[in-house]
Design a protein around this motif. Structure first.
Motif, PDB file in Angstrom:
ATOM      1  N   GLY A  98      23.455  34.559 112.918  1.00  0.00           N
ATOM      2  CA  GLY A  98      23.113  35.690 112.067  1.00  0.00           C
ATOM      3  C   GLY A  98      21.820  35.450 111.300  1.00  0.00           C
ATOM      4  O   GLY A  98      21.202  34.383 111.381  1.00  0.00           O
ATOM      5  N   TRP A  99      21.430  36.442 110.513  1.00  0.00           N
ATOM      6  CA  TRP A  99      20.144  36.379 109.832  1.00  0.00           C
ATOM      7  C   TRP A  99      20.050  35.224 108.831  1.00  0.00           C
ATOM      8  O   TRP A  99      19.096  34.447 108.860  1.00  0.00           O
ATOM      9  CB  TRP A  99      19.876  37.698 109.089  1.00  0.00           C
ATOM     10  N   ILE A 100      21.006  35.127 107.941  1.00  0.00           N
ATOM     11  CA  ILE A 100      20.893  34.139 106.864  1.00  0.00           C
ATOM     12  C   ILE A 100      21.007  32.717 107.401  1.00  0.00           C
ATOM     13  O   ILE A 100      20.118  31.877 107.206  1.00  0.00           O
ATOM     14  CB  ILE A 100      21.956  34.402 105.780  1.00  0.00           C
ATOM     15  N   ALA A 101      22.093  32.429 108.094  1.00  0.00           N
ATOM     16  CA  ALA A 101      22.302  31.071 108.606  1.00  0.00           C
ATOM     17  C   ALA A 101      21.264  30.712 109.667  1.00  0.00           C
ATOM     18  O   ALA A 101      20.806  29.573 109.731  1.00  0.00           O
ATOM     19  CB  ALA A 101      23.714  30.950 109.178  1.00  0.00           C
ATOM     20  N   GLY A 102      20.880  31.686 110.504  1.00  0.00           N
ATOM     21  CA  GLY A 102      19.890  31.414 111.533  1.00  0.00           C
ATOM     22  C   GLY A 102      18.527  31.081 110.960  1.00  0.00           C
ATOM     23  O   GLY A 102      17.869  30.118 111.384  1.00  0.00           O
ATOM     24  N   THR A 103      18.091  31.878 109.977  1.00  0.00           N
ATOM     25  CA  THR A 103      16.788  31.628 109.346  1.00  0.00           C
ATOM     26  C   THR A 103      16.789  30.310 108.589  1.00  0.00           C
ATOM     27  O   THR A 103      15.864  29.493 108.739  1.00  0.00           O
ATOM     28  CB  THR A 103      16.441  32.778 108.389  1.00  0.00           C
ATOM     29  N   CYS A 104      17.811  30.096 107.780  1.00  0.00           N
ATOM     30  CA  CYS A 104      17.899  28.834 107.034  1.00  0.00           C
ATOM     31  C   CYS A 104      18.014  27.650 107.998  1.00  0.00           C
ATOM     32  O   CYS A 104      17.428  26.585 107.761  1.00  0.00           O
ATOM     33  CB  CYS A 104      19.103  28.858 106.089  1.00  0.00           C
ATOM     34  N   GLY A 105      18.762  27.838 109.082  1.00  0.00           N
ATOM     35  CA  GLY A 105      18.932  26.766 110.051  1.00  0.00           C
ATOM     36  C   GLY A 105      17.633  26.367 110.711  1.00  0.00           C
ATOM     37  O   GLY A 105      17.337  25.170 110.871  1.00  0.00           O
ATOM     38  N   LEU A 106      16.814  27.351 111.103  1.00  0.00           N
ATOM     39  CA  LEU A 106      15.526  27.049 111.730  1.00  0.00           C
ATOM     40  C   LEU A 106      14.611  26.288 110.774  1.00  0.00           C
ATOM     41  O   LEU A 106      13.957  25.317 111.162  1.00  0.00           O
ATOM     42  CB  LEU A 106      14.854  28.342 112.183  1.00  0.00           C
ATOM     43  N   LEU A 107      14.561  26.723 109.520  1.00  0.00           N
ATOM     44  CA  LEU A 107      13.695  26.069 108.546  1.00  0.00           C
ATOM     45  C   LEU A 107      14.213  24.682 108.173  1.00  0.00           C
ATOM     46  O   LEU A 107      13.437  23.723 108.072  1.00  0.00           O
ATOM     47  CB  LEU A 107      13.564  26.940 107.298  1.00  0.00           C
ATOM     48  N   LEU A 108      15.521  24.570 107.983  1.00  0.00           N
ATOM     49  CA  LEU A 108      16.105  23.278 107.626  1.00  0.00           C
ATOM     50  C   LEU A 108      15.987  22.287 108.782  1.00  0.00           C
ATOM     51  O   LEU A 108      15.676  21.107 108.567  1.00  0.00           O
ATOM     52  CB  LEU A 108      17.568  23.461 107.239  1.00  0.00           C
ATOM     53  N   ALA A 109      16.220  22.751 110.012  1.00  0.00           N
ATOM     54  CA  ALA A 109      16.088  21.871 111.174  1.00  0.00           C
ATOM     55  C   ALA A 109      14.652  21.378 111.327  1.00  0.00           C
ATOM     56  O   ALA A 109      14.421  20.222 111.701  1.00  0.00           O
ATOM     57  CB  ALA A 109      16.527  22.607 112.441  1.00  0.00           C
ATOM     58  N   ALA A 110      13.690  22.242 111.007  1.00  0.00           N
ATOM     59  CA  ALA A 110      12.285  21.821 111.066  1.00  0.00           C
ATOM     60  C   ALA A 110      12.004  20.730 110.048  1.00  0.00           C
ATOM     61  O   ALA A 110      11.347  19.723 110.357  1.00  0.00           O
ATOM     62  CB  ALA A 110      11.372  23.027 110.834  1.00  0.00           C
TER      63      ALA A 110
END
Length: 477
Positions: A98-110
């Motif tokens: 989803g939007w929130i977890a997906g966006t945070c996940g991409l940034l946090l994984a980076a």
């Protein structure tokens, strides 16, 4: 190398400006001076020597090292990050999260990936010499058993990634054909065979990683073509479409497994599993220059990934496919251009991830004399690399649903190599200089990512069991 001599040499130059004072932060350097080579605690190294556990490590290689500027290495990393796999992240990452977890996940994984890769880069000169292979670094720190285990994990991981690239190239070829003819005559296994042949031709002409040079420019161009086309067509479709459904599909139990799989994809998106081999090509000072390349990758180099991933999910919501170009609508010639660009970029990207295997084969079995384009060296590459890629292509054709197996190998190798080993090796080498809080942080990473690796492996095995009843060998999917 005699460790005591190295230690004595290090202490004799302790007043030099190239050493790191004890009062400085042991984890981070200001980048304005070259670091001294890191030395393992003598007790650890002596104990390994007495048990005969330390492997014989060689810096000999048939490939070029220490010749590339940091920005060329940066483009090597960016080629991996912005490979055609980015066309799948809208469906494989954003849809399950989803939007929130997906966006945070991409940034946090980076951020976490940048940190782990920086740790690994700072271990490149442990023991007073460069370690140009991941297995050499692990063997120097842990001994012969971990040397062999690291080698096995890395090469299985890279083999699966290379096989996945051939499948991806085959899918791009099939998608191009389907735009012009819908007779189904050109099936996926045929496209995979063509892709493997083209990858082999490219491998014959590029002797080593540093020789990519201008091809990295072409790779960047191809990436921009399919990313820009996918972005623009998705934007156009999204503006013309009614309200999308962004709800996360599946029951609660299914969501648990798809979430774990998405987390594994986040890790895969940013990491190569072969950072020491890439760092081996960079010019001194190797740590400072590698950090520049990493910053280039995780800032400017990651923007295309974010753009196409977010735009694809915005335009199609939970119906986004695992290959974004299958969703977009537009002129046939534009979609064909995007698919062919994805195919060509995949050929170049595969060569990067195959280079550790090529380096091993060339160094171990090559003639060791003559230029890279001498007749006998060309014949050797045709036979050896051709054989390796033939096996890759055969596996790709037999198991075109290899993504499931890649999730499993990623769980068993990408997590350990990139996060678990990087943090634990840093503890082994620098632990005597770290504070209790810093040690706790690294142990948290080791334990946390070990747990994630196990969870991702379970989720991948479940997916393999489900898909094994749906697909068959040489499937046309």
């Amino acid at each position: 190398m005699d460790v005591n001599a190295a230690s004595a040499s290090s202490s004799s130059s302790s007043s030099s400006s190239c050493t790191t004072p004890e009062t400085e932060d042991p984890q981070f350097d200001d980048g304005h001076h070259e670091r001294a080579p890191l030395l393992l605690p003598t007790k650890i190294m002596d104990a390994a020597d007495e048990k005969g556990e330390r492997p014989d490590l060689s810096e000999d290689t048939a490939h070029q090292i220490s010749v590339d500027p940091w920005y060329q290495v940066g483009f090597v990393l960016i080629t991996g990050v912005n490979s055609a796999y980015v066309l799948g992240y809208s469906g494989s990452v954003m849809v399950p999260l989803g939007w929130i977890a997906g966006t945070c996940g991409l940034l946090l994984a980076a951020a976490i990936s940048m940190y782990a890769n920086a740790l690994l880069a700072r271990l490149h000169e442990v023991g007073g010499k460069r370690h140009i292979r991941y297995r050499d670094l692990a063997g120097h720190i842990y001994g012969r058993k971990i040397y062999g285990l690291t080698w096995a994990l890395q090469y299985v991981n890279l083999f699966m990634i290379n096989t996945g690239f051939i499948i991806l190239a085959g899918q791009a070829l099939k998608a191009t054909y389907a735009l012009f003819r819908d007779d189904g005559a050109l099936k996926l296994p045929y496209c995979i065979a063509i892709s493997g042949f083209v990858c082999a031709l490219f491998a014959f002409g590029i002797p080593y990683l540093s020789a990519l040079r201008v091809w990295l420019g072409f790779s960047t161009l191809f990436s921009l073509i399919y990313i820009v086309i996918a972005f623009v067509l998705s934007l156009r479709d999204g503006m013309a479409a009614p309200a999308r459904d962004y709800s996360i599909p599946g029951s609660h139990g299914i969501r648990v497994f798809t979430t774990i799989g998405a987390v594994a994809d986040l890790v895969f998106a940013y990491n190569t599993g072969m950072l020491p081999e890439i760092q081996a090509t960079i010019r001194p000072p190797v740590v400072k220059n590698m950090e520049k390349a990493l910053w280039f990758q995780f800032t400017v180099g990651s923007l295309p990934l974010y753009a196409v991933t977010f735009m694809g999910y915005w335009a199609y919501g939970s119906s986004t496919s695992s290959y974004l170009l299958n969703n977009v609508k537009g002129p046939v010639w534009i979609k064909a251009t995007a698919n062919m660009s994805a195919f060509l970029q995949t050929v170049i990207a595969l060569h990067i991830f195959a280079s550790p295997m090529y380096e091993f084969l060339d160094t171990k079995y090559g003639s060791g004399h003559g230029g890279p384009f001498a007749f006998h060296n060309m014949v050797f590459r045709v036979l050896v690399r051709g054989g390796y890629l033939t096996v890759n292509t055969l596996v790709a054709a037999v198991l075109p649903f290899l993504g499931d197996f890649m999730s499993l190998t990623g769980a068993l190798s990408t997590f350990p190599l990139t996060f678990v080993l990087a943090n634990h090796m840093y503890l082994m080498v620098k632990g005597h200089k770290l504070s209790a809080i810093q040690k706790s942080w690294h142990w948290l990473n080791v334990i946390g990512f070990s747990g994630l690796a196990v969870a991702a492996a379970v989720a991948a095995i479940r997916l393999i069991m489900l898909d094994s009843s749906t697909y068959h060998f040489f499937a046309d999917i």
